[in-house]
Scaffold this motif. Structure first.
Motif, PDB file in Angstrom:
ATOM      1  N   THR A   1     -13.895   2.277   5.354  1.00 44.53           N
ATOM      2  CA  THR A   1     -12.645   1.385   5.321  1.00 44.53           C
ATOM      3  C   THR A   1     -12.947   0.174   4.840  1.00 44.53           C
ATOM      4  O   THR A   1     -14.272  -0.436   5.002  1.00 44.53           O
TER       5      THR A   1
ATOM      6  N   LYS B   1      -4.916   5.585   1.754  1.00 48.39           N
ATOM      7  CA  LYS B   1      -4.108   4.742   2.864  1.00 48.39           C
ATOM      8  C   LYS B   1      -4.773   4.665   4.209  1.00 48.39           C
ATOM      9  O   LYS B   1      -5.252   6.010   4.598  1.00 48.39           O
TER      10      LYS B   1
ATOM     11  N   ALA C   1      -8.124  -4.050   6.143  1.00 48.06           N
ATOM     12  CA  ALA C   1      -7.683  -2.546   6.529  1.00 48.06           C
ATOM     13  C   ALA C   1      -8.854  -2.441   7.850  1.00 48.06           C
ATOM     14  O   ALA C   1      -9.927  -2.458   7.521  1.00 48.06           O
TER      15      ALA C   1
ATOM     16  N   PRO D   1      -8.624   7.338   7.599  1.00 47.09           N
ATOM     17  CA  PRO D   1      -8.197   7.215   6.245  1.00 47.09           C
ATOM     18  C   PRO D   1      -7.771   8.494   5.474  1.00 47.09           C
ATOM     19  O   PRO D   1      -8.333   9.465   5.690  1.00 47.09           O
TER      20      PRO D   1
ATOM     21  N   THR E   1      -1.419   2.112   9.840  1.00 45.06           N
ATOM     22  CA  THR E   1      -1.471   0.862  10.699  1.00 45.06           C
ATOM     23  C   THR E   1      -1.167   1.236  12.148  1.00 45.06           C
ATOM     24  O   THR E   1      -0.644   2.390  12.398  1.00 45.06           O
TER      25      THR E   1
ATOM     26  N   ASP F   1      -7.549   1.589   0.662  1.00 44.12           N
ATOM     27  CA  ASP F   1      -8.077   0.910   1.876  1.00 44.12           C
ATOM     28  C   ASP F   1      -9.260   1.533   2.333  1.00 44.12           C
ATOM     29  O   ASP F   1      -9.931   1.082   3.298  1.00 44.12           O
ATOM     30  N   GLY F   2      -9.184   2.604   2.490  1.00 39.03           N
ATOM     31  CA  GLY F   2     -10.516   3.602   2.863  1.00 39.03           C
ATOM     32  C   GLY F   2     -10.445   4.869   2.119  1.00 39.03           C
ATOM     33  O   GLY F   2     -10.030   5.248   0.943  1.00 39.03           O
TER      34      GLY F   2
ATOM     35  N   GLN G   1       0.796  -1.255  -0.035  1.00 36.40           N
ATOM     36  CA  GLN G   1      -0.154  -0.067   0.191  1.00 36.40           C
ATOM     37  C   GLN G   1       0.800   1.203  -0.157  1.00 36.40           C
ATOM     38  O   GLN G   1       1.984   1.242   0.110  1.00 36.40           O
TER      39      GLN G   1
END
Length: 397
Positions: free
Chosen positions: A212, A181, A216, A175, A184, A320-321, A151
């Motif tokens: 999201t 992205k 993720a 997000p 994490t 991812d979001g 990512q």
């Protein structure tokens, strides 16, 4: 008259890219996948709550910190989704959208001559607001997925180098708009350690918190121990409830930080629309099923537009979001993203946003091979955009 009409603080800012491309879309009859607002309404129950509040006389100023019922609902929401303990009386301020909240945070926590670190591409108000308070931005670029990274990623050495003795604030957007992205927990823990080492506060912009896509998962930075005492959480109801025109946002922060931000807020807007605050409290108390279905609906829209972009020959990066997709346009032979997006709207009939405007001068070239498409649209709109892209967009050599 020789004196400039504009103040220096606004002189370098023109019309926003969103206004420019929305006007172009209207002029050319283009499908508008540019500006990030849904073309569908939010829940009927929430709209009815606003109407009821108006009929019941909730039409005068709310107290400047926000209607207490909404502050309680914000605290309940934080506990329900993140296990975060929030005192509604000392840790919450309601604002007129997240955009106002961001300005309030900078006014309340940052002095002229300070430095603010943020990731790019960035939401465009970050740059303007940093400039307004007389601070200096230090941009850290996010880079697209590659063989070593699944990512969007950033270079830790670049982040460390951006933080110095004058750094007062770091802005996170997770997000993230426009890359999609989702930071994490491991990344947040390492960022927290850096901020603790340099005594840097954090503004966490989380307006896409409920959009999201598995695997993720949105981790609220304020729930990471090293960030808990130094993070201001900013969010709003616009994206989660498809009510962007209401402009109801909020900040959550430790009491001392919230007090500093509240001092700014009281002189920026003083208070946000009272009946909409009452309705937003109802929105935040919607059952869990609403939020699950929201994410599922956006997942389907993401897959729909991803397929259309790929069928048109675009290399699209899977987010991812959020509700944006960045696509690589380098194979189409245009000089830059602005030229590509103007061609797209006038000749193909689809509006997208050129993301180079979301970079500082040093890294602007990183955005010139990309275009941003929004998928917060109905299936019919996404399908028509895909049809036009397949029919009229072709690589130019």
């Amino acid at each position: 008259m020789s004196r400039s009409v504009s103040s220096q603080r606004v002189s370098r800012f023109g019309t926003t890219v969103f206004s420019e491309f929305s006007a172009l879309a209207q002029k050319h009859g283009a499908v508008n996948l540019g500006q990030g607002f849904p073309d569908f309404d939010g829940p009927d129950a929430v709209k009815e709550a606003a109407q009821r509040a108006i009929r019941d006389g909730v039409n005068q100023y709310a107290i400047t910190t926000g209607a207490r019922d909404l502050r309680v609902a914000i605290a309940e929401h934080a506990a329900r989704f993140y296990g975060q303990a929030v005192d509604p009386d000392t840790m919450v301020t309601v604002t007129s959208g997240a955009t106002e909240a961001i300005l309030d945070v900078l006014l309340g926590l940052v002095d002229p001559g300070d430095e603010v670190v943020a990731f790019e591409p960035y939401y465009d108000s970050y740059d303007a607001n940093i400039s307004f308070v007389g601070a200096t931005p230090r941009w850290v670029p996010l880079r697209p997925p590659d063989a070593a990274h699944a990512q969007w990623w950033f270079d830790w050495d670049e982040l460390r180098a951006a933080i110095g003795p004058r750094t007062r604030l770091l802005i996170l957007n997770t997000p993230h708009n426009p890359t999609g992205k989702v930071f994490t927990r491991e990344e947040l823990e390492r960022i927290g350690a850096l901020c603790a080492e340099h005594d840097v506060k954090v503004l966490s912009d989380e307006v896409y918190e409920h959009i999201t896509f598995a695997p993720a998962r949105h981790v609220r930075p304020a729930t990471v121990p090293s960030l808990a005492d130094r993070t201001v959480t900013v969010s709003s109801g616009g994206k989660s409830f498809s009510l962007t025109g209401w402009k109801v946002g909020w900040i959550i922060a430790p009491p001392a930080l919230r007090d500093a931000i509240q001092r700014a807020h009281q002189f920026v807007t003083f208070a946000t629309a009272s009946p909409l605050q009452a309705a937003m409290a109802a929105a935040l108390r919607l059952p869990d099923a609403y939020f699950t279905e929201l994410a599922a609906a956006y997942l389907a829209r993401r897959e729909r537009l991803m397929a259309g972009l790929r069928e048109a020959g675009l290399k699209a990066y899977l987010p991812d979001g959020s509700y944006f997709i960045l696509a690589d346009i380098t194979g189409f032979g245009f000089a830059d993203d602005v030229t590509f997006c103007r061609h797209l709207v006038s000749e193909v009939g689809v509006a997208a946003i050129p993301p180079s405007v979301f970079y500082g001068p040093e890294h602007r070239h990183l955005g010139q091979g990309l275009a941003r498409f929004a998928f917060c649209k109905t299936d019919a709109v996404l399908d028509e955009a895909s049809r036009r892209l397949r029919a009229k967009l072709a690589p130019r050599r």
